[in-house]
Design an enzyme around this catalytic site. Structure first.
Site, short mmCIF file in Angstrom:
data_model
loop_
_atom_site.label_atom_id
_atom_site.label_comp_id
_atom_site.label_asym_id
_atom_site.label_seq_id
_atom_site.Cartn_x
_atom_site.Cartn_y
_atom_site.Cartn_z
N GLY A 13 42.73 30.49 19.54
CA GLY A 13 44.00 30.13 18.78
C GLY A 13 44.75 29.29 19.75
O GLY A 13 44.56 28.77 20.83
N PHE A 14 46.08 29.27 19.22
CA PHE A 14 47.15 28.09 19.83
C PHE A 14 47.15 28.75 21.27
O PHE A 14 47.09 28.29 22.34
CB PHE A 14 48.25 28.28 19.00
CG PHE A 14 49.45 27.72 19.63
CD1 PHE A 14 49.52 26.61 20.19
CD2 PHE A 14 50.51 28.63 19.26
CE1 PHE A 14 50.74 26.34 20.90
CE2 PHE A 14 51.80 27.95 19.91
CZ PHE A 14 51.92 27.10 20.69
N THR A 38 41.91 31.58 11.77
CA THR A 38 43.16 30.55 12.11
C THR A 38 42.88 29.64 13.33
O THR A 38 43.73 28.94 13.58
CB THR A 38 44.38 31.43 12.20
OG1 THR A 38 44.40 32.25 13.27
CG2 THR A 38 44.71 31.86 10.84
N ASP A 59 34.36 39.18 14.37
CA ASP A 59 35.90 39.67 13.70
C ASP A 59 36.11 41.09 14.58
O ASP A 59 35.50 41.89 14.55
CB ASP A 59 35.77 39.93 12.29
CG ASP A 59 36.86 40.09 11.61
OD1 ASP A 59 37.75 40.88 11.98
OD2 ASP A 59 37.12 39.41 10.66
N LYS A 94 44.22 44.58 9.50
CA LYS A 94 42.99 45.14 10.14
C LYS A 94 43.02 44.78 11.50
O LYS A 94 42.63 45.33 12.63
CB LYS A 94 41.77 44.85 9.61
CG LYS A 94 41.73 45.81 8.20
CD LYS A 94 40.17 45.74 7.50
CE LYS A 94 40.29 46.76 6.12
NZ LYS A 94 38.69 46.58 5.69
N LYS A 108 38.65 51.38 27.14
CA LYS A 108 38.28 52.63 27.65
C LYS A 108 37.09 52.71 28.21
O LYS A 108 36.78 53.19 29.18
CB LYS A 108 38.46 53.67 26.48
CG LYS A 108 38.21 54.94 26.71
CD LYS A 108 38.65 55.82 25.42
CE LYS A 108 38.08 57.19 25.57
NZ LYS A 108 37.10 57.68 24.71
N TYR A 148 51.81 42.14 8.65
CA TYR A 148 51.79 41.62 10.01
C TYR A 148 52.72 42.80 10.99
O TYR A 148 52.27 43.44 12.15
CB TYR A 148 52.39 40.28 10.06
CG TYR A 148 52.39 39.75 11.46
CD1 TYR A 148 51.20 39.59 12.20
CD2 TYR A 148 53.59 39.33 11.96
CE1 TYR A 148 51.24 38.71 13.49
CE2 TYR A 148 53.64 38.77 13.24
CZ TYR A 148 52.42 38.40 14.05
OH TYR A 148 52.58 37.69 15.25
N1 LIG Z 1 52.62 31.75 18.45
C1 LIG Z 1 53.91 32.64 18.37
O1 LIG Z 1 54.98 32.07 18.09
C2 LIG Z 1 53.69 34.19 18.41
C3 LIG Z 1 54.88 34.93 18.51
C4 LIG Z 1 54.65 36.26 18.25
C5 LIG Z 1 53.32 36.77 18.60
N2 LIG Z 1 52.20 35.89 18.61
C6 LIG Z 1 50.90 36.73 18.77
O2 LIG Z 1 50.20 35.82 19.52
C7 LIG Z 1 48.71 36.14 19.26
C8 LIG Z 1 48.19 34.49 19.13
O3 LIG Z 1 49.16 34.10 18.03
P1 LIG Z 1 48.93 32.31 17.90
O4 LIG Z 1 50.11 31.69 17.73
O5 LIG Z 1 48.24 31.70 19.20
O6 LIG Z 1 47.89 32.25 16.45
P2 LIG Z 1 46.58 31.67 16.20
O7 LIG Z 1 46.59 31.80 14.60
O8 LIG Z 1 46.64 30.15 16.93
O9 LIG Z 1 45.79 32.22 16.95
C9 LIG Z 1 45.22 33.59 16.75
C10 LIG Z 1 43.56 33.68 16.97
O10 LIG Z 1 43.11 35.02 16.27
C11 LIG Z 1 41.89 34.83 15.60
N3 LIG Z 1 41.65 35.68 14.66
C12 LIG Z 1 42.77 36.14 13.66
N4 LIG Z 1 42.28 37.34 13.07
C13 LIG Z 1 40.99 37.63 13.80
C14 LIG Z 1 40.10 38.61 13.44
N5 LIG Z 1 40.38 39.39 12.52
N6 LIG Z 1 39.00 38.73 14.29
C15 LIG Z 1 38.85 37.82 15.43
N7 LIG Z 1 39.69 36.75 15.59
C16 LIG Z 1 40.78 36.69 14.88
C17 LIG Z 1 41.98 33.34 14.88
O11 LIG Z 1 40.83 32.62 14.42
C18 LIG Z 1 42.94 32.50 15.94
O12 LIG Z 1 41.98 31.87 16.91
C19 LIG Z 1 48.75 36.66 18.14
O13 LIG Z 1 48.32 38.06 18.22
C20 LIG Z 1 50.23 36.79 17.38
O14 LIG Z 1 50.74 37.62 16.90
C21 LIG Z 1 52.58 34.45 18.65
#
Ligand SMILES: NC(=O)c1ccc[n+]([C@@H]2O[C@H](COP(=O)([O-])OP(=O)(O)OC[C@H]3O[C@@H](n4cnc5c(N)ncnc54)[C@H](O)[C@@H]3O)[C@@H](O)[C@H]2O)c1
Length: 314
Positions: A13-14, A38, A59, A94, A108, A148
């Site tokens: 992800g990002f 995503t 997943d 989930k 763990k 969320y």
């Molecule tokens: N970007 C922000 O501003 C921000 C702010 C607060 C918290 N976060 C947290 O940081 C984390 C990453 O966010 P992001 O912005 O990079 O989002 P993103 O959507 O770019 O990355 C999330 C990644 O998780 C993967 N993913 C989603 N559900 C999944 C599942 N069930 N099993 C396996 N992989 C799964 C997606 O494919 C993606 O690669 C998240 O947990 C998010 O809650 C991000």
């Protein structure tokens, strides 16, 4: 830090992809677990041929088994934008709940350290500003964002419980709004929305009257904060974000200026449970992790605009 075997869920992800890059450059071995809900393998293309990198499409709501020794688990898998978690509500619920238990189980089993990506959303629509880590939040438990917000609050409870019950070494980072290259362009987050609209000279759409405030952290700053926490001996909860607060209206004007756009601002109805105010108190991270954001908004936006332009011209 000695070289470690690190599992990063959500690593394609990002935010996760920047973490992978930094940690590989620091000499660690990375295993990404991601279901590509995503995220995209494009974000980790440059790492795929690296012998210290491996990718498992999986997943996190399903049991996780890794044979090789794991030293560190970072749980970042979750849809993260309101648009994405509204489109994938059950998976989001989930990923934060079952996915956290599964990744804690992995930590763990290996007696690995554990770091949870939590969010400023655990503060909900906050009644105090700025928010310190001691604030317990103002969250609607069954509202439209609850899959969320409440999953992340459960995730924090799960981390604290596993830490107390099994003597696991755990850390929680509450990430505030982060922006930068590799954000998805169509997931409705305000920075990319505005940049795309400005570059196309389309109306910039603001939900509400634009007076709601946000504070935006450039992705390199956020990731530097997360790595400072990883490297520290603090087993605690930390806000990581940029306290430079502005209204959404001001953000739109700044982006119009930086893109030299002819876009005009159009106001739309505010969605339910949209927080009116968000600003981290980062005193704890400053004093205990010796971290603070360095990239100013104009510089971060300029880099992001350049990247969005390159994506739009593909
Ligand atoms: N970007 C922000 O501003 C921000 C702010 C607060 C918290 N976060 C947290 O940081 C984390 C990453 O966010 P992001 O912005 O990079 O989002 P993103 O959507 O770019 O990355 C999330 C990644 O998780 C993967 N993913 C989603 N559900 C999944 C599942 N069930 N099993 C396996 N992989 C799964 C997606 O494919 C993606 O690669 C998240 O947990 C998010 O809650 C991000």
């Amino acid at each position: 830090m000695v070289a470690m075997n690190i599992v990063i869920t959500g690593g394609s992800g990002f935010v996760g992809s920047y973490l992978c890059e930094k940690l590989i450059n620091n000499g660690h071995k990375i295993i990404v677990i991601d279901n590509l809900l995503t995220g995209s393998t494009e974000n980790i293309n440059d790492l795929m041929s690296n012998e210290n990198f491996s990718f498992i499409e999986h997943d996190v709501q399903d049991h996780i088994e890794i044979e090789n020794k794991v030293d560190y688990v970072l749980h970042f898998a979750s849809a993260a934008s309101p648009k994405a978690y509204t489109e994938h509500p059950v998976n989001t619920l989930k990923a934060g709940s079952v996915g956290t238990i599964n990744t804690l189980g992995l930590a763990k089993k290996h007696q690995a350290e554990y770091l949870l990506a939590s969010t400023s959303e655990v503060y909900g629509d906050p009644l105090v500003s700025p928010q310190t880590e001691e604030y317990w939040g103002n969250v609607n438990p069954n509202g439209e964002r609850s899959m969320y917000d409440e999953a992340k609050r459960f995730a924090e409870a799960a981390v604290a419980t596993y830490s107390r019950s099994y003597d696991l070494k755990t850390k929680i980072v509450r990430i505030f709004n982060t922006y930068g290259p590799r954000m998805q362009l169509n997931d409705g987050r305000v920075v990319t929305n505005f940049i795309v609209q400005a570059l196309r000279n389309e109306n910039i759409t603001i939900y509400g009257d634009g007076s709601q405030t946000r504070s935006f952290s450039y992705v390199e700053d956020t990731v530097a904060g997360i790595i400072s926490l990883m490297n520290s001996s603090e087993y605690d909860v930390f806000n990581i974000g940029n306290p430079n607060e502005m209204t959404v209206g001001q953000l739109a004007e700044t982006i119009i200026e930086l893109t030299d756009s002819t876009s005009e601002i159009k106001y739309l109805e505010l969605p339910n449970d949209d927080p009116k105010q968000r600003k981290p108190d980062i005193t704890k991270a400053k004093t205990k992790l010796n971290w603070e954001p360095k990239v100013n908004l104009e510089d971060g936006l300029t880099k992001t605009i350049k990247w969005v332009e390159s994506q739009l011209s593909k």
